[in-house]
Write a protein that holds these residues in place. Structure first.
Motif, PDB file in Angstrom:
ATOM      1  N   HIS A 136      33.302  56.491  40.177  1.00 23.04           N
ATOM      2  CA  HIS A 136      34.538  56.504  39.386  1.00 23.04           C
ATOM      3  C   HIS A 136      34.563  57.652  38.388  1.00 23.04           C
ATOM      4  CE1 HIS A 136      32.487  54.852  35.774  1.00 23.04           C
ATOM      5  NE2 HIS A 136      31.672  54.369  36.692  1.00 23.04           N
ATOM      6  N   THR A 137      35.733  57.840  37.777  1.00 27.94           N
ATOM      7  CA  THR A 137      35.946  58.939  36.837  1.00 27.94           C
ATOM      8  C   THR A 137      35.865  58.498  35.384  1.00 27.94           C
ATOM      9  OG1 THR A 137      38.340  58.613  36.866  1.00 27.94           O
ATOM     10  CG2 THR A 137      37.425  60.179  38.453  1.00 27.94           C
ATOM     11  N   SER A 138      35.471  57.285  35.106  1.00 22.40           N
ATOM     12  CA  SER A 138      35.350  56.697  33.766  1.00 22.40           C
ATOM     13  C   SER A 138      36.712  56.277  33.208  1.00 22.40           C
ATOM     14  CB  SER A 138      34.645  57.627  32.771  1.00 22.40           C
ATOM     15  OG  SER A 138      35.407  58.763  32.458  1.00 22.40           O
ATOM     16  N   PHE A 139      36.696  55.164  32.501  1.00 20.74           N
ATOM     17  CA  PHE A 139      37.889  54.580  31.888  1.00 20.74           C
ATOM     18  C   PHE A 139      39.005  54.383  32.916  1.00 20.74           C
ATOM     19  CE2 PHE A 139      35.445  56.322  28.439  1.00 20.74           C
ATOM     20  CZ  PHE A 139      35.523  55.325  27.476  1.00 20.74           C
ATOM     21  N   CYS A 140      38.635  53.758  34.035  1.00 20.93           N
ATOM     22  CA  CYS A 140      39.616  53.515  35.096  1.00 20.93           C
ATOM     23  C   CYS A 140      39.445  52.106  35.671  1.00 20.93           C
ATOM     24  CB  CYS A 140      39.491  54.572  36.191  1.00 20.93           C
ATOM     25  SG  CYS A 140      37.834  54.722  36.892  1.00 20.93           S
ATOM     26  N   ALA A 141      39.086  51.150  34.820  1.00 21.91           N
ATOM     27  CA  ALA A 141      38.974  49.734  35.186  1.00 21.91           C
ATOM     28  C   ALA A 141      37.819  49.445  36.138  1.00 21.91           C
ATOM     29  CB  ALA A 141      40.288  49.226  35.790  1.00 21.91           C
ATOM     30  N   SER A 142      36.837  50.337  36.207  1.00 18.38           N
ATOM     31  CA  SER A 142      35.724  50.116  37.133  1.00 18.38           C
ATOM     32  C   SER A 142      34.895  48.894  36.749  1.00 18.38           C
ATOM     33  CB  SER A 142      34.829  51.360  37.190  1.00 18.38           C
ATOM     34  OG  SER A 142      34.283  51.652  35.913  1.00 18.38           O
ATOM     35  N   THR A 143      34.708  48.662  35.448  1.00 17.89           N
ATOM     36  CA  THR A 143      33.932  47.497  35.016  1.00 17.89           C
ATOM     37  C   THR A 143      34.672  46.212  35.354  1.00 17.89           C
ATOM     38  OG1 THR A 143      33.015  48.800  33.194  1.00 17.89           O
ATOM     39  CG2 THR A 143      32.762  46.422  33.058  1.00 17.89           C
ATOM     40  N   LEU A 144      35.979  46.195  35.147  1.00 15.74           N
ATOM     41  CA  LEU A 144      36.777  45.011  35.458  1.00 15.74           C
ATOM     42  C   LEU A 144      36.769  44.734  36.954  1.00 15.74           C
ATOM     43  CD1 LEU A 144      38.685  42.730  34.732  1.00 15.74           C
ATOM     44  CD2 LEU A 144      40.579  44.387  34.703  1.00 15.74           C
ATOM     45  N   ILE A 145      36.961  45.750  37.774  1.00 16.69           N
ATOM     46  CA  ILE A 145      36.956  45.555  39.223  1.00 16.69           C
ATOM     47  C   ILE A 145      35.600  45.026  39.678  1.00 16.69           C
ATOM     48  CG2 ILE A 145      37.021  46.759  41.451  1.00 16.69           C
ATOM     49  CD1 ILE A 145      39.216  48.530  40.330  1.00 16.69           C
ATOM     50  N   SER A 146      34.530  45.585  39.152  1.00 21.41           N
ATOM     51  CA  SER A 146      33.188  45.126  39.515  1.00 21.41           C
ATOM     52  C   SER A 146      33.001  43.663  39.154  1.00 21.41           C
ATOM     53  CB  SER A 146      32.130  45.978  38.803  1.00 21.41           C
ATOM     54  OG  SER A 146      32.253  47.330  39.143  1.00 21.41           O
ATOM     55  N   ALA A 147      33.444  43.288  37.968  1.00 22.56           N
ATOM     56  CA  ALA A 147      33.319  41.893  37.540  1.00 22.56           C
ATOM     57  C   ALA A 147      34.147  40.967  38.423  1.00 22.56           C
ATOM     58  CB  ALA A 147      33.741  41.755  36.081  1.00 22.56           C
ATOM     59  N   CYS A 148      35.313  41.434  38.849  1.00 26.60           N
ATOM     60  CA  CYS A 148      36.169  40.624  39.720  1.00 26.60           C
ATOM     61  C   CYS A 148      35.518  40.351  41.073  1.00 26.60           C
ATOM     62  CB  CYS A 148      37.508  41.324  39.944  1.00 26.60           C
ATOM     63  SG  CYS A 148      38.619  41.314  38.522  1.00 26.60           S
TER      64      CYS A 148
END
Length: 334
Positions: free
Chosen positions: A78-90
């Motif tokens: 990812h490119t940072s600050f693009c909801a990657s943490t939220l998607i991973s948690a989902c």
């Protein structure tokens, strides 16, 4: 692999998590943990455990993958600050998928690559990715979301693993708003990221006076474009193994996008589980800072406030980055 190291550390056991690799000391550090702890952490780096807070150490020369065959790993680059943490948690679900978010060892491996150390020790990448692929449940997939500072490892990961790779990004405008919303901390992040990426992108060869003349917002736009270009170049040739995603699509329709990601990543989570995720607490809290509330209304209000503060500077910088790079990044092409 014999399994037991001379220290009695069994590298076949996923509860011994690889946390630190240090070429300087020639040692790797492991943390004794469990699946629930790994799943809950938004950052498996120094914010979780400092390098000295490890439970066992092993010489790097004795670091090896648990299996000889390439492991199957899914990735969210990812490119940072693009909801990657939220998607991973989902996508994290016991028995189906364990999402490892920003392991520190991958940032260190990327730094080794920039310093030319991976060429001298090509087995290091196989060992690190192989150790991250260990599973607590035989039926569970491992999904790795590296830090954006490790994006240079995409070709290395592709060479020593199997599995799908998602290239996740935001628009330049969204990235600028995220940085400006954080104020000084956001632009300090931008400068540090530029320092990490400079050796991987032609912009790093720009004259120093030119770089020093850039405003914080211009440098942020430049760093966004550098990330996009690096992702595009690193993922070239992956074919059907890779897909790209604008995070805006996820934020607008998370249920639809998660269903598509479930199929692409081969997680088999199913519509019932994903519906529960979309309608559950994850979308009403800040996944990076447990305990804080944060939802789509909060996000929209914050963006509107920052947009008003930036005024005409925001569209001016967007026009500037388009003039500097007339050809849009191909990664963003639908």
């Amino acid at each position: 692999m014999s399994g037991l190291s001379p220290q009695g550390l069994d590298l076949r056991v996923p509860g011994w998590f690889l946390h630190d690799i240090d070429p300087g000391s020639g040692r790797a550090g492991f943390v004794r943990t469990d699946r629930a702890s790994l799943s809950a952490e938004p950052f498996l780096d120094h914010r979780w455990r400092e390098p000295h807070q490890v439970d066992a150490r092993l010489p790097l020369t004795q670091l090896e993958a648990p299996e000889t065959r390439p492991p199957r790993l899914g990735f969210i680059w990812h490119t940072s600050f693009c909801a990657s943490t939220l998607i991973s948690a989902c996508l994290d679900a016991p028995g189906r998928c364990l999402a490892l978010k920003e392991p520190r060892a991958l940032v260190q491996l990327a730094d080794m690559k920039r310093r030319g150390l991976l060429h001298a020790d090509p087995a290091a990448a196989s060992a690190v990715f192989g150790l991250l692929a260990r599973r607590f449940d035989e039926d569970e997939r491992i999904l790795v979301k590296p830090s954006n500072g490790a994006n240079s490892l995409i070709p290395d990961a592709a060479a020593v693993t199997t599995g799908p790779m998602l290239m996740l990004y935001s628009s330049c405008e969204s990235f600028l708003l995220s940085m400006a919303k954080q104020g000084g901390a956001g632009f300090t992040f931008v400068r540090n990221l530029f320092g990490s990426l400079a050796s991987e992108h032609p912009v790093g060869a720009w004259p120093v006076p030119t770089l020093l003349s850039l405003t914080d917002l211009q440098l942020a736009a430049l760093v966004w474009r550098m990330q996009m270009d690096i992702l595009e170049a690193a993922s070239a040739g992956l074919g059907c193994r890779a897909r790209s995603l604008d995070c805006r699509l996820f934020l607008e329709d998370p249920g639809y996008v998660l269903t598509k990601l479930d199929a692409f990543l081969g997680l088999n989570l199913g519509p019932e589980r994903l519906d529960a995720v979309v309608n559950g607490p994850l979308f009403n809290r800040d996944v990076k800072h447990p305990g804080r509330t944060y939802d789509s209304r909060s996000r929209a209000a914050a963006e509107s406030r920052v947009r008003a503060q930036l005024g005409s500077d925001l569209p001016a910088v967007l026009r500037w980055i388009e003039a500097v790079f007339p050809a849009p990044p191909r990664l963003a092409t639908p």
